[in-house]
Design a protein around this motif. Structure first.
Motif, PDB file in Angstrom:
ATOM      1  N   PHE A 187      -9.161   5.369  -1.095  1.00 10.84           N
ATOM      2  CA  PHE A 187      -8.566   6.108   0.019  1.00 10.84           C
ATOM      3  C   PHE A 187      -7.357   6.915  -0.468  1.00 10.84           C
ATOM      4  N   ILE A 188      -6.503   6.258  -1.275  1.00  9.09           N
ATOM      5  CA  ILE A 188      -5.293   6.927  -1.770  1.00  9.09           C
ATOM      6  C   ILE A 188      -5.656   8.052  -2.727  1.00  9.09           C
ATOM      7  N   TRP A 189      -6.582   7.742  -3.605  1.00  9.79           N
ATOM      8  CA  TRP A 189      -7.069   8.672  -4.620  1.00  9.79           C
ATOM      9  C   TRP A 189      -7.581   9.951  -3.952  1.00  9.79           C
ATOM     10  N   VAL A 190      -8.432   9.800  -2.934  1.00 11.96           N
ATOM     11  CA  VAL A 190      -8.995  10.959  -2.252  1.00 11.96           C
ATOM     12  C   VAL A 190      -7.899  11.739  -1.536  1.00 11.96           C
TER      13      VAL A 190
ATOM     14  N   LEU B 245       0.823  -1.203   0.000  1.00 11.91           N
ATOM     15  CA  LEU B 245       0.000   0.000   0.000  1.00 11.91           C
ATOM     16  C   LEU B 245       0.860   1.257   0.000  1.00 11.91           C
ATOM     17  N   VAL B 246       1.994   1.189   0.712  1.00  9.10           N
ATOM     18  CA  VAL B 246       2.889   2.358   0.710  1.00  9.10           C
ATOM     19  C   VAL B 246       3.385   2.613  -0.703  1.00  9.10           C
ATOM     20  N   TRP B 247       3.730   1.523  -1.389  1.00  9.46           N
ATOM     21  CA  TRP B 247       4.186   1.655  -2.771  1.00  9.46           C
ATOM     22  C   TRP B 247       3.072   2.239  -3.643  1.00  9.46           C
ATOM     23  N   ALA B 248       1.844   1.680  -3.485  1.00  8.32           N
ATOM     24  CA  ALA B 248       0.713   2.156  -4.284  1.00  8.32           C
ATOM     25  C   ALA B 248       0.449   3.626  -3.982  1.00  8.32           C
ATOM     26  N   GLU B 249       0.633   3.981  -2.718  1.00  8.88           N
ATOM     27  CA  GLU B 249       0.392   5.361  -2.314  1.00  8.88           C
ATOM     28  C   GLU B 249       1.402   6.294  -2.975  1.00  8.88           C
ATOM     29  N   ARG B 250       2.686   5.876  -2.960  1.00 11.03           N
ATOM     30  CA  ARG B 250       3.715   6.766  -3.509  1.00 11.03           C
ATOM     31  C   ARG B 250       3.635   6.853  -5.027  1.00 11.03           C
TER      32      ARG B 250
ATOM     33  N   PHE C 254       1.472   9.662  -9.789  1.00 10.59           N
ATOM     34  CA  PHE C 254       0.647   9.608 -10.999  1.00 10.59           C
ATOM     35  C   PHE C 254      -0.380  10.741 -10.993  1.00 10.59           C
ATOM     36  N   ILE C 255      -1.011  10.940  -9.825  1.00 15.77           N
ATOM     37  CA  ILE C 255      -2.047  11.961  -9.729  1.00 15.77           C
ATOM     38  C   ILE C 255      -1.443  13.359  -9.869  1.00 15.77           C
TER      39      ILE C 255
ATOM     40  N   LEU D 197      11.070  -2.836  -5.623  1.00 17.53           N
ATOM     41  CA  LEU D 197      12.047  -3.220  -4.606  1.00 17.53           C
ATOM     42  C   LEU D 197      12.296  -2.095  -3.606  1.00 17.53           C
ATOM     43  N   GLN D 198      11.747  -0.922  -3.913  1.00 21.43           N
ATOM     44  CA  GLN D 198      11.802   0.187  -2.960  1.00 21.43           C
ATOM     45  C   GLN D 198      11.211  -0.255  -1.615  1.00 21.43           C
ATOM     46  N   LEU D 199      10.201  -1.127  -1.687  1.00 21.84           N
ATOM     47  CA  LEU D 199       9.558  -1.627  -0.470  1.00 21.84           C
ATOM     48  C   LEU D 199      10.574  -2.299   0.427  1.00 21.84           C
ATOM     49  N   LEU D 200      11.397  -3.134  -0.210  1.00 18.86           N
ATOM     50  CA  LEU D 200      12.404  -3.893   0.547  1.00 18.86           C
ATOM     51  C   LEU D 200      13.426  -2.938   1.149  1.00 18.86           C
ATOM     52  N   ALA D 201      13.839  -1.981   0.326  1.00 19.87           N
ATOM     53  CA  ALA D 201      14.812  -0.994   0.804  1.00 19.87           C
ATOM     54  C   ALA D 201      14.241  -0.224   1.987  1.00 19.87           C
ATOM     55  N   ASP D 202      12.950   0.159   1.856  1.00 17.87           N
ATOM     56  CA  ASP D 202      12.299   0.891   2.944  1.00 17.87           C
ATOM     57  C   ASP D 202      12.250   0.055   4.214  1.00 17.87           C
ATOM     58  N   ALA D 203      11.897  -1.222   4.037  1.00 15.25           N
ATOM     59  CA  ALA D 203      11.777  -2.098   5.204  1.00 15.25           C
ATOM     60  C   ALA D 203      13.113  -2.209   5.922  1.00 15.25           C
TER      61      ALA D 203
END
Lengths: 176, 384
Positions: free
Chosen positions: B340-343, B29-34, B39-40, B55-61
């Motif tokens: 939720f992300i869109w809004v 979800l963090v990835w989808a959010e970013r 995109f928006i 793979l940003q997710l893995l780096a973030d973790a």
């Protein structure tokens, strides 16, 4: 086995409720005291769950733990309570209050103990389904206890109006 | 028959898998959010690490885990450490009661020289017949995490964030509760599983004693309770502290609100709590108003029978049916997570007094009216 799982759960929850209730009184920091009160509410709700009174357990969580105590904590955070703590920690008047309250509390405890030993307890009616329980509760509340229910509502309304009047009279951002 | 080893083992596994699935959803979800926000806003977003920046997710973790853990000088150490956990636990507990799919029926089989089964496994951690009360009760405890975090940080911005969070969550809980009472009257049950089953099939209702069926519409709650659905969705945003109602964080005013002093893994726990609340809110919306795991024009039995007719064994058909409905549920929930992300990246933040006005002076009266009208309608229609 001496105690089964259900008994163990009961003692665990009851012990937690008593310990946290004691710490409400014994802890000197008001915020910790209020958080302990929240823990007490949680364990009482757990006890309701354990007794299969699901609706009561949920309402206990939503109303007391989730709203009332949260507001307590919130208000306590806003105030510096050193003066008030000092006023209630010594002096003759606060001593009198403490004696009277301790007496009242002992009276409640002794009457509850006396009640427990008087006569046989009536067996619980089997209403396992949460929805059926709630229905039964609603029917009782709105037929047998209608007047006391409405009176409680009026009492809360009076408190609400009183709080608003006090806030307007005493100052603050909404003062007249 | 009581639970045997197989049943206990499967239930334990289910417990762990559902919890891990919820936690694992957070990095996605963090990835989808970013990426979504990029995109928006016509930007690129994280796209360097791995394909699509996944793979940003893995780096973030890794970053979250290896950051230095510190406690500010003015903080109360015990509560400071406890707060992130208090924030995560209610969301995880609430998610436990959500029915994700149809139950899997396992018929008798031989293993290790003895007969096992038959079993019925539900795709949900705990089956509760008071699911909605439990979820509302448990998720109302979420405010404690924010409150203790704000107070224990010993920082004025944090405290202000915590105060806002509490006032907001308590106010909107009322609107949230009221918005679903109408739906509860219609369904006549607190059990989320029963609600989903009641929404199966075509639109059917009693109209002055006559049964009316509309074949081209699914029997979903949103058709009976459009106002309730709008109120619920709005209150859900406030409950999970998302923009346009993210006043507790409000980075323009309060640095980062209640989690100003947090970093590393503690911060991650707050993230999980917030996304967990989002997930629970989306799942509840889907269950109340969009038929839960149901698929329009398909019932559980038709899917099961057609699989059975295609030569699968009963156990496998049941498993596949469950999978089909799980995918349907996840698709609906993911739409709302995206919503939720869109809004969040579309609407600006509310002013604090406007937020309170919306909660108390607009949503509460509308919720009460919705309840009143629904109660009268149900009473009149069913009398005939």
């Amino acid at each position: 086995m001496l105690i089964d799982v259900s008994g163990l759960l009961f003692y665990l929850l009851a012990g937690l409720a008593m310990a946290s209730a004691l710490s409400v009184v014994l802890v000197s920091n008001p915020i910790y005291s209020a958080l302990s009160l929240a823990l007490t509410m949680l364990s009482v709700s757990g006890l309701f769950f354990h007794l299969e009174a699901y609706f009561l357990a949920g309402v206990q969580l939503i109303v007391y733990a989730g709203a009332v105590v949260i507001l307590f904590v919130m208000v306590l955070m806003l105030f510096d309570l050193k003066e008030e703590k000092k006023a209630f920690s010594g002096g003759l008047i606060s001593f009198m209050f403490k004696v009277i309250l301790a007496g009242l509390f002992l009276g409640v405890v002794s009457s509850v103990i006396g009640w427990t030993f008087k006569g046989t307890p009536t067996p619980r009616q089997a209403l396992q389904d949460g929805t059926a329980q709630t229905k039964e509760l609603a029917i009782r509340l709105f037929s047998e206890h209608l007047i006391s229910f409405e009176l409680t509502g009026v009492l809360l309304l009076v408190v609400l109006v009183g709080a608003i009047v006090l806030a307007k009279a005493k100052g603050g951002t909404h003062a007249r | 028959m009581g639970a045997d080893q197989f049943e206990i083992a499967v239930n334990l596994l289910k417990l762990i898998v559902i919890f891990l699935a919820m936690v694992q959803l957070v990095p996605i979800l963090v990835w989808a959010e970013r990426r979504g926000s990029a995109f928006i806003q016509n930007r690129l977003g994280p796209n360097r690490v791995g394909p699509l920046g996944l793979l940003q997710l893995l780096a973030d973790a890794i970053k979250f885990i290896f950051k230095e853990q510190f406690i500010p000088a003015n903080a109360k150490p015990f509560l400071f450490k406890a707060a992130p956990v208090i924030a995560l636990v209610p969301a995880a507990l609430a998610f436990a009661a959500i029915p994700l799919s149809t139950p899997v029926e396992v018929s008798t089989f031989e293993l290790f020289g003895r007969a096992w089964g038959p079993y019925v496994f539900e795709i949900q951690t705990v089956h509760m017949n008071v699911g909605i009360i439990y979820i509302l009760g448990v998720s109302s405890l979420g405010a404690y995490g924010l409150l203790t975090a704000g107070w224990a940080s010993g920082n004025k911005y944090s405290l202000l964030g915590a105060l806002r969070a509490c006032a907001q969550m308590v106010s909107y809980e009322l609107a949230l509760g009221l918005s679903i009472v109408g739906a509860l009257i219609l369904y006549g049950t607190f059990s989320l599983n029963e609600m989903v089953q009641l929404q199966e099939g075509p639109l059917a209702f009693a109209w002055f004693g006559k049964q009316v069926t509309v074949g081209w519409l699914p029997n979903w709650g949103i058709i009976f309770q459009p106002l309730g659905a709008v109120l619920f969705l709005t209150a859900a945003f406030a409950e999970s502290n998302r923009l346009p109602f993210d006043l507790p964080e409000a980075e323009g005013e309060l640095v980062a609100g209640f989690h100003t002093e947090y970093g590393g893994f503690k911060m991650l726990l707050f993230f999980m709590g917030e996304y967990g609340h989002m997930l629970v809110s989306s799942a509840l919306f889907v269950i109340f108003f969009l038929g839960g795991y149901g698929i329009p024009f398909l019932t559980q039995d038709t899917v099961f029978q057609s699989l059975l007719n295609n030569g699968f064994s009963p156990t496998v058909s049941s498993l596949l049916t469950s999978l089909v409905f799980l995918i349907s549920f996840l698709m609906k929930v993911f739409f709302f997570l995206w919503f939720f992300i869109w809004v969040r990246w579309t609407l600006p933040r509310f002013r604090y007094d406007k937020l309170m006005d919306l909660g108390w002076k607009t949503m509460l009266p509308w919720g009460l009216m919705n309840l009143f009208v629904t109660a009268i309608a149900v009473y009149v229609m069913n009398r005939g």
